[in-house]
Design an enzyme around this catalytic site. Sequence first.
Site, PDB file in Angstrom:
ATOM      1  N   ASN A 108       0.859  -1.190   0.000  1.00 55.10           N
ATOM      2  CA  ASN A 108       0.000   0.000   0.000  1.00 55.10           C
ATOM      3  C   ASN A 108       0.891   1.235   0.000  1.00 55.10           C
ATOM      4  OD1 ASN A 108      -2.384   1.628   0.357  1.00 55.10           O
ATOM      5  ND2 ASN A 108      -1.880   1.804   2.530  1.00 55.10           N
ATOM      6  N   HIS A 110       0.804   5.196   1.423  1.00 58.06           N
ATOM      7  CA  HIS A 110       0.065   6.083   2.318  1.00 58.06           C
ATOM      8  C   HIS A 110       0.692   7.476   2.238  1.00 58.06           C
ATOM      9  CE1 HIS A 110      -2.603   7.050   5.604  1.00 58.06           C
ATOM     10  NE2 HIS A 110      -1.608   7.714   6.149  1.00 58.06           N
TER      11      HIS A 110
HETATM   12  C1  GAR Z   1      -2.806   8.778  -2.830  1.00 61.02           C
HETATM   13  O1  GAR Z   1      -2.273   9.992  -2.350  1.00 61.02           O
HETATM   14  C2  GAR Z   1      -2.614   7.680  -1.809  1.00 61.02           C
HETATM   15  O2  GAR Z   1      -1.463   7.826  -1.035  1.00 61.02           O
HETATM   16  C3  GAR Z   1      -3.853   7.853  -0.966  1.00 61.02           C
HETATM   17  O3  GAR Z   1      -4.871   8.098  -1.892  1.00 61.02           O
HETATM   18  C4  GAR Z   1      -4.316   8.871  -2.962  1.00 61.02           C
HETATM   19  C5  GAR Z   1      -4.827   8.307  -4.275  1.00 61.02           C
HETATM   20  O4  GAR Z   1      -4.526   9.178  -5.316  1.00 61.02           O
HETATM   21  N1  GAR Z   1      -4.097   6.687  -0.173  1.00 61.02           N
HETATM   22  C6  GAR Z   1      -4.520   6.741   1.085  1.00 61.02           C
HETATM   23  O5  GAR Z   1      -4.801   7.786   1.653  1.00 61.02           O
HETATM   24  C7  GAR Z   1      -4.618   5.383   1.795  1.00 61.02           C
HETATM   25  N2  GAR Z   1      -4.809   5.531   3.196  1.00 61.02           N
HETATM   26  P1  GAR Z   1      -4.660   8.718  -6.839  1.00 61.02           P
HETATM   27  O6  GAR Z   1      -6.046   8.105  -7.007  1.00 61.02           O
HETATM   28  O7  GAR Z   1      -4.506   9.963  -7.638  1.00 61.02           O
HETATM   29  O8  GAR Z   1      -3.560   7.723  -7.101  1.00 61.02           O
END
Ligand code: GAR
Length: 196
Positions: A108, A110
């Site tokens: 994952n 984060h």
């Molecule tokens: C990313 O910044 C990722 O780190 C976060 O969601 C975003 C997705 O962006 N994930 C979390 O917060 C997990 N806890 P994207 O759809 O543009 O790749």
Amino acid sequence: MNSAASTAKRIVIFASGAGSNAQKIIDHFRDSDISVQMIVCNKPQAGVLSIAEREGIPTLLIEKERFFRGDAYVPVFRDMSIDLIVLAGFLWKIPQALIDAFPRKIINIHPALLPKYGGKGMYGAFVHEAVIAAGEVQSGITIHYVDEHYDHGDIVFQTACPVVEGDTPEILAKRIHELEHAHYPRVIEELLTTKR
Ligand code: GAR
């Protein structure tokens, strides 16, 4: 077995948002031995599904009932012989059955420096709001193996960036996204090509 077959790796991306990380991963592995086999998503309106369609990558829209109280789609992923499940903006907890079926094969990303600012409800803008509200002078990204707790498994990679005066959650999100895009595809490649 020829050498191409023995080095070929197959990944599946789980994403439920805009999909900018998914796009970077797809771009990075285009025409390589590492192929994105499928995009798995739990939101029918997610931007990542348009990316998959444009890229000609099959999608699987998962149902809550089967994911959490059924077989968690384990047979589907087993049949595909995948080497790595990559979470990129996927917000549902990963069921134990899937973790057991793919030990240390689910990672994952984060958008903070875990163990700070992780856990249930800590995603996207909520993370950046909390970091700014706490007056942190730095934030960053964490890539980690997935275990049964939210944002918790062994850390594979972390890197930091500054939080500066006047940052809004949107400005910080942009800085964090740039870090994610620069490192996630590279870390995935490293995990798949170096023996651990
Ligand atoms: C990313 O910044 C990722 O780190 C976060 O969601 C975003 C997705 O962006 N994930 C979390 O917060 C997990 N806890 P994207 O759809 O543009 O790749």
